[in-house]
Design an enzyme around this catalytic site. Structure first.
Site, mmCIF file in Angstrom:
data_model
loop_
_atom_site.group_PDB
_atom_site.id
_atom_site.type_symbol
_atom_site.label_atom_id
_atom_site.label_comp_id
_atom_site.label_asym_id
_atom_site.label_seq_id
_atom_site.Cartn_x
_atom_site.Cartn_y
_atom_site.Cartn_z
ATOM 1 N N ASP A 214 0.838 -1.195 0.000
ATOM 2 C CA ASP A 214 0.000 0.000 0.000
ATOM 3 C C ASP A 214 0.877 1.251 0.000
ATOM 4 O O ASP A 214 1.888 1.311 0.715
ATOM 5 C CB ASP A 214 -0.878 -0.039 1.274
ATOM 6 C CG ASP A 214 -1.910 1.061 1.320
ATOM 7 O OD1 ASP A 214 -2.784 1.089 0.438
ATOM 8 O OD2 ASP A 214 -1.845 1.887 2.250
ATOM 9 N N GLU A 283 1.869 -0.026 -4.832
ATOM 10 C CA GLU A 283 0.921 1.010 -5.252
ATOM 11 C C GLU A 283 1.616 2.360 -5.220
ATOM 12 O O GLU A 283 2.081 2.795 -4.161
ATOM 13 C CB GLU A 283 -0.279 1.041 -4.301
ATOM 14 C CG GLU A 283 -1.249 2.181 -4.616
ATOM 15 C CD GLU A 283 -2.189 2.525 -3.461
ATOM 16 O OE1 GLU A 283 -3.331 2.890 -3.718
ATOM 17 O OE2 GLU A 283 -1.760 2.426 -2.288
#
Ligand code: CA
Ligand code: CA
Lengths: 556, 556
Positions: A214, A283
């Site tokens: 993330d 990401e």
């Protein structure tokens, strides 16, 4: 449904260190996939129960969004214990069962790691905020106020307001790029890196095949705490934050995307390389230089295996020109890097609405989208329900759960609309998701798109995904090959994939009108059993239907 | 309990335009006074039921904290309809009954007016935020972001963080000095002033005798939106905000206390002067120049009747020196102004703890405090439970209701500790407040201080308040007289009140040790029936007991 993958594939996957390259990864958002104890919230047992369906699609791996212990302020992206399963989702034994079932079905398992920040309930932060001298005092990003009591600089939280929150104990501000209950870890502290890597190792030892990282470019901030410069209005875009968010008014030079991150990613990769075939996808959230960061993070073989940026997750209309521009930009920036493309995920408006709301033949358009993402160079993330062509749910303010949506309502409605429950069967309560009251309602308009209904109709979006995934599996050039674009008529995308002597021509009519396309070479042989059927051809001229596609091969 | 006031007094009060000068006002916090429908929340009928008790104390008026329609984000200090009673508290008919009962008992009724800001649910704000051109567009304080997307200046909210909140519709920031759900009204707009004055008139027509004006110096901001300058650490104080609040790091030159307010207060006073005997007391919150503002607002007869500042509401230890300094400073600044003194209210730690936690003889100390506040020049606000000597309740984080406390926990625990329910009787559930679960718990340690127990003990704090109030009533010099301090031994306060030829000497031993005090004049005649009893005297020398007091008169 088609049969499960042959068990024989398991072995080959396990020994292929390069399995991730060109892999298709199915993203599961646990809260909304399948509930088994009827509390209205999906759980790990529910995933396990539905894995045969996932395998039946023909994907290579699953990515499971966070299921770790969390106060759920950001629905699990605020972790309070990296090694524990939140009771809401089940137990470690449930996790072990899920991974065993996935491996039995030939599916790799990737899990989400939210390393940039923790929950404010993590014991690291509970200690850190106590005073300036405790063992964890420097594990987060603390700074004194300016003379006038205001935060140390102009950094903004993506979720609204200053990125700095006052702490009354330390009488200092701490940094939070997201919610104030998500304090940013201080990656400049080597102890923080050690602790996180140890937590990552825990899951590797438990058998996971990889990770989705993330906000991987948010790990480091600039220790100088310089103000971000303002960004001129004409340079702003809504790639990673909605148009109405003043976050877009800054050029984020100092609060993220710092060069120190490369060394950490190398440490991270070295850990993964201790294991037979672990891979990671990062990401990258940056509205100005996302693709360049993806290139930096994935070039060579000692950082991320692959990354995804937000270029195809924004609302910028999908045209052939746009696709060529984005993919070519990445190819130029990182000839040896590797992208992972996604059109939808748990953070953005489903592309079934975002791009398709203006389209008359929505089904045709979404099938064309599937063809496109499954033939571009790169790996692929599919988001649960995307294979059903689900649209964004329209929720009332009273139904909202997402703090981001509550903050920016009504002009930005948050992320709940893409997080409503998966719709399995048309004749069960809540479409088979749960017999309890779901945490978000099942939208009425999804009830005609359930997996069971679509499985019975050969021309459904679901069956098209299955055919395209099987097609991709039959032709390895899609997973591993290079890509070269060619000029084509308006809103037609034409490119050649090439791998180990095999060349594959792909022509996709992204428009809703028929298109005639001239081929440059008579030697192209139409591929048999194309998911788009036979395309009429007169010599070098193809007659492509609206949203149609043509595939042809030529031996080099 | 003593008998109610004789009905005959009602008439005289009604015709006395000057009733407020020297009046003793009993503050009622409706949520916590008396519940009659057992929902755990006090209500207007509960106030009506308990008014005989209030009248029995001997006070002149009640001030009722907000009971208007409100989402209760700040427990009624966020009004969404200035003319409606919130259903939680009752109906307009209940209000009418309350006022009738108060008047029958000879009590004036003052209500709280929260004019500086509304709730974000007020229809004015719901319209205002829609766009920049609607009728209410300029009714609040809107400003464009700076180039970097941050708020227009450095103003801070008292409740934490920036005083500016982003609005996605207008893509502008709005000002909120308190919660973000409490947008500040734009008093520079004459329409705003008109609308508020019309709402005030509504209550005057309904029979109220006056108002307490919340945050009366916050009405206007500087339209230049200048940054407040930083305040050097040695100049900071915690008078109006806790020590840990960075609000104290600024000199609040521009976000409040603007000169334009004087003209508005004159409009407000002109409205009140249309009625026979309406009066107002303003709350002045300013840590640097509070007394000067009180002087500015109350000098002459065309602004506020009286104001109170936070000088005796802070934690600065109460000593004779401090009292003399504060009162003298105000007398010098405003010889014709009028202060209203308060030691406790719904916003600060009860003085039964704030000043008394270090004191061995707490009862003696608190009785001395009562004697002090009831003999100084000025009007007086007593806060419900103060007459019982209640201490600040110690609450768990889980019990907290106050957003201010939740924000600054644990170093500042908010205002819930002074808002726990009133304790009426020792042998009823929840001390007689409610048969339901109270919104804040009744602290165990308050159960020995209930009104019924104290009424039976002549030496209780409650009975001392009653005696002092009766003493004040017997000697008009306390309500109306001038004040002149005299030098006295360590922590002894000595002053003379004088009114229409009557001189009253007050000597208060604020220390916990006996003190010998020399009088300067043999002519002082001890007052009979002093609430502090007879004081041994040898010639000019008084022998004051710890926390003792002496009263003497001399005709001029
Ligand atoms: Ca469940
Ligand atoms: Ca009630």
């Amino acid at each position: 449904m088609p049969a499960e993958k042959a068990p024989g594939l398991v072995t080959s996957h396990e020994t292929d260190r390069d399995w991730w390259r060109g892999a298709v990864i199915y993203q599961i958002y646990p809260r909304s996939f399948q509930d088994t104890n009827n509390d209205g919230i999906g759980d790990l047992r529910g995933i396990t129960r539905r894995l045969p369906y996932v395998a039946s699609l023909g994907v290579d791996a699953i990515w499971v969004s966070p299921f770790f212990k969390s106060p759920m302020d950001d629905f699990g992206y605020d972790v309070s214990d990296y090694r524990a399963v939140d009771p809401m989702f089940g137990t470690l034994a449930d996790f072990d069962a899920m991974i065993a079932e996935a491996h039995r079905l030939g599916l790799k398992v990737m899990i989400d790691q939210v390393l940039s920040h923790t929950s404010d309930q993590h014991h690291w932060f509970r200690h850190s905020r106590m005073d300036k001298t405790n063992r964890y005092a420097d594990w987060y990003v603390w700074a004194d106020p300016k003379d006038d009591g205001t935060p140390p600089n102009n950094w903004l939280s993506i979720f609204g307001g200053s990125a700095w929150e006052w702490d009354t104990n330390r009488r200092q501000y701490y940094l939070h790029n997201f919610l104030k209950s998500q304090p940013d870890l201080n990656f400049h502290n080597p102890d923080v890196q050690e602790a996180l890597l140890a937590d990552v190792r825990f899951w590797l030892d438990r058998g996971v095949d990889g990770f989705r990282l993330d906000t991987v470019n948010f790990y480091f901030h600039s220790t100088g705490l310089e103000n971000n410069p303002p960004l001129a209005p004409e340079l702003r875009n809504a790639t990673i934050a909605p148009d109405v968010n003043p976050y877009n008014h800054q050029d984020h030079l100092y609060d993220k995307s710092q060069p120190e991150n490369l060394a950490f990613l190398e440490r991270f990769r070295a850990l993964l390389d201790e294991y037979p075939a672990a891979a990671a996808v990062g990401e990258v959230g940056d509205a100005q230089r996302g693709l360049q960061i993806v290139a930096d993070y994935t070039t060579g073989s000692d950082r991320m295996h692959m990354c995804y940026s937000f270029d195809f997750l924004s609302s910028t209309r999908l045209t052939a020109e746009r696709v060529r521009e984005v993919v070519q930009e990445f190819e130029d920036a990182a000839p040896t890097g590797w992208c992972c493309w996604a059109f939808s995920n748990h953070d953005v408006v489903r592309h079934g609405s975002r791009w398709a709301d203006h389209v008359v033949d929505r089904n045709g358009f979404l099938k064309m989208n599937a063809t496109l993402i499954l033939t571009l160079r790169g790996s692929v993330c599919l988001y649960q329900g995307e294979e059903l062509g689900l649209t964004e749910a329209v929720l009332d303010f009273e139904d909202l759960q997402d703090p981001y949506g509550i903050q920016f309502w009504p002009t930005f409605k948050g992320r709940d609309g893409c997080r409503t429950p998966m719709v399995w069967s048309h004749n069960e309560p809540n479409a088979g998701f749960s017999e309890g009251k779901p945490w978000l309602p099942v939208p009425y308009e999804h009830l005609t798109s359930t997996a069971d209904l679509q499985a019975e109709h050969d021309d459904s979006i679901l069956q098209h995904y299955r055919r395209m995934l099987a097609f991709r599996e039959r032709h390895q050039v899609f997973a591993k090959g290079s890509i070269a674009f060619a000029d084509a008529p308006d809103n037609v995308l034409m490119f050649v994939r090439e791998h180990q002597g095999t060349r594959m021509l792909v022509v996709i009519n992204m428009s809703d009108r028929p298109r005639s396309v001239e081929l440059d070479d008579k030697g192209w042989q139409a591929v048999e059993n194309s998911p788009h059927g036979d395309v009429p051809r007169e010599g070098d001229t193809l007659e492509l239907a609206p949203f149609g596609a043509f595939f042809a091969t030529m031996e080099a």
